[in-house]
Design a protein around this motif. Structure first.
Motif, PDB file in Angstrom:
ATOM      1  N   VAL A  81       0.861  -1.182   0.000  1.00  0.00           N
ATOM      2  CA  VAL A  81       0.000   0.000   0.000  1.00  0.00           C
ATOM      3  C   VAL A  81       0.901   1.236   0.000  1.00  0.00           C
ATOM      4  N   PRO A  82       0.755   2.116  -0.978  1.00  0.00           N
ATOM      5  CA  PRO A  82       1.660   3.277  -1.077  1.00  0.00           C
ATOM      6  C   PRO A  82       1.559   4.191   0.140  1.00  0.00           C
ATOM      7  N   GLU A  83       2.688   4.818   0.488  1.00  0.00           N
ATOM      8  CA  GLU A  83       2.756   5.796   1.564  1.00  0.00           C
ATOM      9  C   GLU A  83       3.351   7.090   1.030  1.00  0.00           C
ATOM     10  N   SER A  84       3.054   8.168   1.708  1.00  0.00           N
ATOM     11  CA  SER A  84       3.650   9.443   1.311  1.00  0.00           C
ATOM     12  C   SER A  84       5.141   9.440   1.619  1.00  0.00           C
ATOM     13  N   ALA A  85       5.896  10.179   0.850  1.00  0.00           N
ATOM     14  CA  ALA A  85       7.351  10.185   1.007  1.00  0.00           C
ATOM     15  C   ALA A  85       7.771  10.661   2.389  1.00  0.00           C
ATOM     16  N   SER A  86       6.998  11.564   2.993  1.00  0.00           N
ATOM     17  CA  SER A  86       7.362  12.100   4.304  1.00  0.00           C
ATOM     18  C   SER A  86       7.153  11.090   5.430  1.00  0.00           C
TER      19      SER A  86
END
Length: 343
Positions: free
Chosen positions: A242-247
């Motif tokens: 599941v993708p996550e934000s880079a931060s």
């Protein structure tokens, strides 16, 4: 003859007894033969009824039912289903999920010394530590989707403990927490001699519960399919991250080392010995992790267990570090358990 030498009255009595006995035996024999014929007729009728039974409505499938091999149906489908149903009668009963083991001796020839400095700067990391895994599940909903779509909550915890490193106050070097929610579909689909005994759809979270810079975590959706043929078992478990934000992403390159799924092949040997091999990683990047397990009955419910791991992805903290580990100890539940294939 001896009968002719007897007095007349005695001869009459004796002949009467013989005649009566012969008649009684004949009647008994006829009665027995009549009962045998009746039983044969009942068995024939029962056999005809069994041959005419069709189970599309019972099984919930649109195609005729094909029987499984006897050993597969008995050991890996029927028994498992019965045990799952028995446990479901007790609300929120807990059963084994994956393999539960304790390795008092776990030797890693390539420990991650750089990360251990954040845990203890007074002592170096030991090559020998204690490794254990606890794994359990609980059924939440029975027959959520179809007759065999059961909803579960599972929890697995795997720890690497520097138990013998007294100079560093015996800290836990790494612990991975893995809660998940999944639906199990028990099946009876057979092709080329292999039976697809179970399919699982799961949402999985895994993290080590640490703060930066040691924090590691990711969320996945995976599909796990298990196939069995006699004493062989094959498991294919592709996953999607599941993708996550880079931060918020603590490990953006984890797919490069953990890859996109696990493959496992297992064999049940004589005397309830078991051996399995697991492969994970990203072959295109040249990063592979391999694990080999061998276990056998030891005493009571304990099984002696040897585990070998080489490559990437053994733990969250070491997902990008090559591990070379040999572990010795015990496991509680066999790989081919009645509740399904463990890992």
């Amino acid at each position: 003859m001896v009968i002719r030498k007897l007095p007349f009255m005695k001869r009459v009595v004796l002949l009467g007894l013989i005649t009566f006995s012969t008649s009684a035996l004949a009647d008994s024999q006829q009665e027995i033969e009549a009962r045998i014929r009746a039983l044969n007729a009942e068995l024939y009728n029962l056999r005809q009824q069994l041959q005419q039974i069709e189970t599309p409505e019972d099984v919930g499938q649109g195609t005729p039912f094909e029987p499984l091999p006897v050993e597969v149906a008995r050991e890996d489908l029927s028994e498992r289903r019965v045990l799952e149903q028995e446990s479901s009668r007790n609300p929120f009963s807990i059963t084994a999920h994956r393999t539960n083991y304790l390795f008092p001796v776990s030797f890693n020839a390539n420990q991650n010394r750089e990360n251990f400095r954040y845990i203890s700067d007074d002592s170096d990391v030991d090559s020998i530590e204690l490794k254990f895994q606890f794994s359990a599940k609980v059924k939440l909903v029975d027959e959520l989707i179809g007759r065999y779509g059961d909803l579960y909550f599972g929890y697995t915890q795997r720890s690497w403990w520097q138990a013998y490193n007294t100079d560093a106050s015996s800290p836990f070097r790494e612990t991975n927490y893995e809660p998940e929610v999944f639906i199990d579909f028990d099946n009876a689909w057979e092709a080329f001699g292999w039976v697809n005994t179970r399919n699982r759809v799961a949402f999985n979270h895994q993290s080590n519960g640490r703060s930066s810079p040691l924090s590691r975590s990711w969320n996945r959706v995976y599909l796990e399919s298990t196939f069995q043929s006699g004493d062989w078992a094959f498991t294919l478990a592709p996953h999607w991250r599941v993708p996550e934000s880079a931060s918020e992403d603590d490990n953006p390159d984890i797919d490069r080392y953990m890859g996109y799924g696990d493959i496992r092949l297992a064999k049940r040997l004589n005397n309830n010995h078991e051996v399995s091999g697991q492969l994970r990683g990203n072959p295109s990047a040249g990063n592979i992790g391999t694990q080999i397990d061998y276990s056998w009955p030891a005493f009571n419910t304990l099984r002696a267990h040897v585990q070998y791991y080489y490559g990437y992805g053994e733990s969250m903290i070491d997902y990008d570090q090559r591990v070379h580990r040999l572990s010795l100890g015990f496991s509680l539940n066999p790989l081919f358990s009645a509740t399904g294939l463990n890992r």
